[in-house]
Design a protein around this motif. Structure first.
Motif, short mmCIF file in Angstrom:
data_model
loop_
_atom_site.label_atom_id
_atom_site.label_comp_id
_atom_site.label_asym_id
_atom_site.label_seq_id
_atom_site.Cartn_x
_atom_site.Cartn_y
_atom_site.Cartn_z
N GLN A 9 0.82 -1.19 0.00
CA GLN A 9 0.00 0.00 0.00
C GLN A 9 0.86 1.26 0.00
OE1 GLN A 9 -3.58 0.05 2.45
NE2 GLN A 9 -2.73 -1.72 3.49
N TYR A 128 -11.85 -5.08 1.87
CA TYR A 128 -10.43 -5.02 1.52
C TYR A 128 -9.83 -6.39 1.15
CZ TYR A 128 -5.45 -4.20 2.80
OH TYR A 128 -4.08 -4.14 2.82
N ASP A 135 -6.86 -9.31 -6.72
CA ASP A 135 -5.50 -9.02 -7.20
C ASP A 135 -4.77 -10.32 -7.56
OD1 ASP A 135 -5.99 -6.40 -6.34
OD2 ASP A 135 -4.74 -6.56 -4.54
N ASP A 149 1.79 -11.06 8.62
CA ASP A 149 0.48 -10.46 8.91
C ASP A 149 -0.55 -10.67 7.79
OD1 ASP A 149 1.79 -8.81 7.12
OD2 ASP A 149 1.18 -6.94 8.08
N ILE A 186 8.66 -8.17 11.68
CA ILE A 186 9.56 -7.21 12.32
C ILE A 186 8.72 -6.32 13.25
CG2 ILE A 186 11.14 -5.26 11.89
CD1 ILE A 186 12.22 -8.02 10.97
#
Ligand code: TYM
Length: 332
Positions: A9, A128, A135, A149, A186
């Protein structure tokens, strides 16, 4: 070569170190033996409020960082999601086979909507993950390299592909997530139990790829550790040091065991100093290259337009099959 798809994004002025380690740097390796598509997912970014006066710049900056981080627009197809209308068209169709409860169980939606409140959280934010599935499925993708995630979103994508195939006949390839090791998650340097994120709140906890290398080095030196002074990996009891070890290992390609052995008995000083240097030396050139690319936005736009053409061809072919399978009239 197997088909690969991923995206990020353009929701901040810069990518953060988690994007670099969990996504961009694996992408760079994988593009060598995959037919890779990488998008700047602008339509995902607008599911939370964006300022129109800076969004365009963020989209270009994200594309520039892909290239500066090693994505070759000749080897890979690097484009902007909104330039390929098939993404929203397929997303609509997938919406019609997605359960309301199924979408509501997405943890990222639950986190974000609780942050924004139920009325400020849009239907777009709710849908979303369905756009993300579109996609991936448009390109008959086999491999989706992402950070940890995104695991649940890829699971949903697989479920939707499977459901569509069994209702309407074989149409989509079932994709697989490719998620790395420690570098796929991370954490924030100041709050090492929450993930590093572009929308994170602690300025000192986030390493920005495009920031001044000196600032980034300082943030590493000031990262939260603990009082026992032993460089060892233990996510439960030593989250700060473990996170620094993940970063060190991800940037250097050395194993955590190798690094802990090298700093055995030395405390945190030398370890942090070397890591600070490694971060600055790795991201510094990415910053410089991205700045060069951004100095010529017209050239960047031309490159993105060229790449969008190729993406459009592949995506349109899948969409035609989808329309046909569900019984819509073939478009002229
Ligand atoms: P986004 O923009 O939040 O993040 C881009 C990529 O960076 C990874 N990432 C991390 N990896 C390790 N540690 C972190 N702290 C960290 N933070 C982010 C993400 O896992 C991701 O791989 N929904 C996606 C974008 C997307 C997409 C897609 C991805 C849209 N369509 C299709 C793959 C395929 C997202 O919000 O990523």
């Amino acid at each position: 070569n197997p088909r690969l798809y991923s995206g990020m994004q353009p929701s901040a002025d810069s990518l953060q170190l988690g994007n670099y380690l969990g996504a961009l740097s694996p992408w760079k390796r994988l593009q060598e033996d995959h037919d890779a598509f990488f998008s700047v997912v602008d339509l995902h970014a607008i599911t939370v409020p964006q300022d129109p006066s800076t969004l365009r710049e963020k989209i270009r900056r994200t594309a520039a960082q892909y290239i500066a981080g090693g994505i070759s627009p000749d080897k890979s197809t690097l484009y902007v999601q909104s330039h390929v209308p098939a993404h929203t068209e397929l997303a609509w169709i997938l919406n019609t086979i997605t359960g309301f409860g199924e979408a509501g169980r997405m943890t990222q939606f639950k986190d974000k909507s609780s942050r924004y409140g139920t009325d400020a959280a849009s239907v777009g934010l709710f849908a979303y993950p369905v756009l993300m599935a579109a996609d991936i499925l448009l390109y008959q993708t086999e491999v989706v390299p992402v950070g940890d995630d995104q695991r649940q979103h890829i699971e949903l994508t697989r479920d939707l592909a499977d459901r569509f195939n069994s209702r309407f006949g074989e149409t989509f390839t079932i994709p697989e997530a490719r998620i790395g090791g420690n570098e796929a998650r991370i954490y924030d340097l100041q709050n090492p139990t929450s993930k590093m994120s572009k929308s994170g709140e602690s300025p000192a906890g986030i390493i920005w790829v495009l920031d001044d290398p000196k600032v980034n080095a300082k943030k590493i030196m000031r990262a939260v550790t603990d009082a026992d002074g032993v460089v060892a990996f233990d996510r439960e009891n030593k989250p700060g040091v473990s996170n620094l070890l993940s970063i060190f290992s991800g940037l250097s390609g050395r194993t955590v065991e190798d690094i802990t052995a090298a700093y055995d008995g030395q405390g945190y000083g030398a370890f942090k100093k070397d890591l600070a240097e490694l971060v600055a030396d790795t991201l510094g050139p990415v910053r410089e290259h991205a700045n060069e690319l951004m100095a010529d936005p017209a050239e960047l736009d031309r490159l993105l337009a060229r790449n969008a053409q190729r993406a459009n061809e592949v995506a349109e072919a899948t969409l035609d099959t989808v329309y046909d399978r569900i019984g819509l009239l073939r478009r002229a």
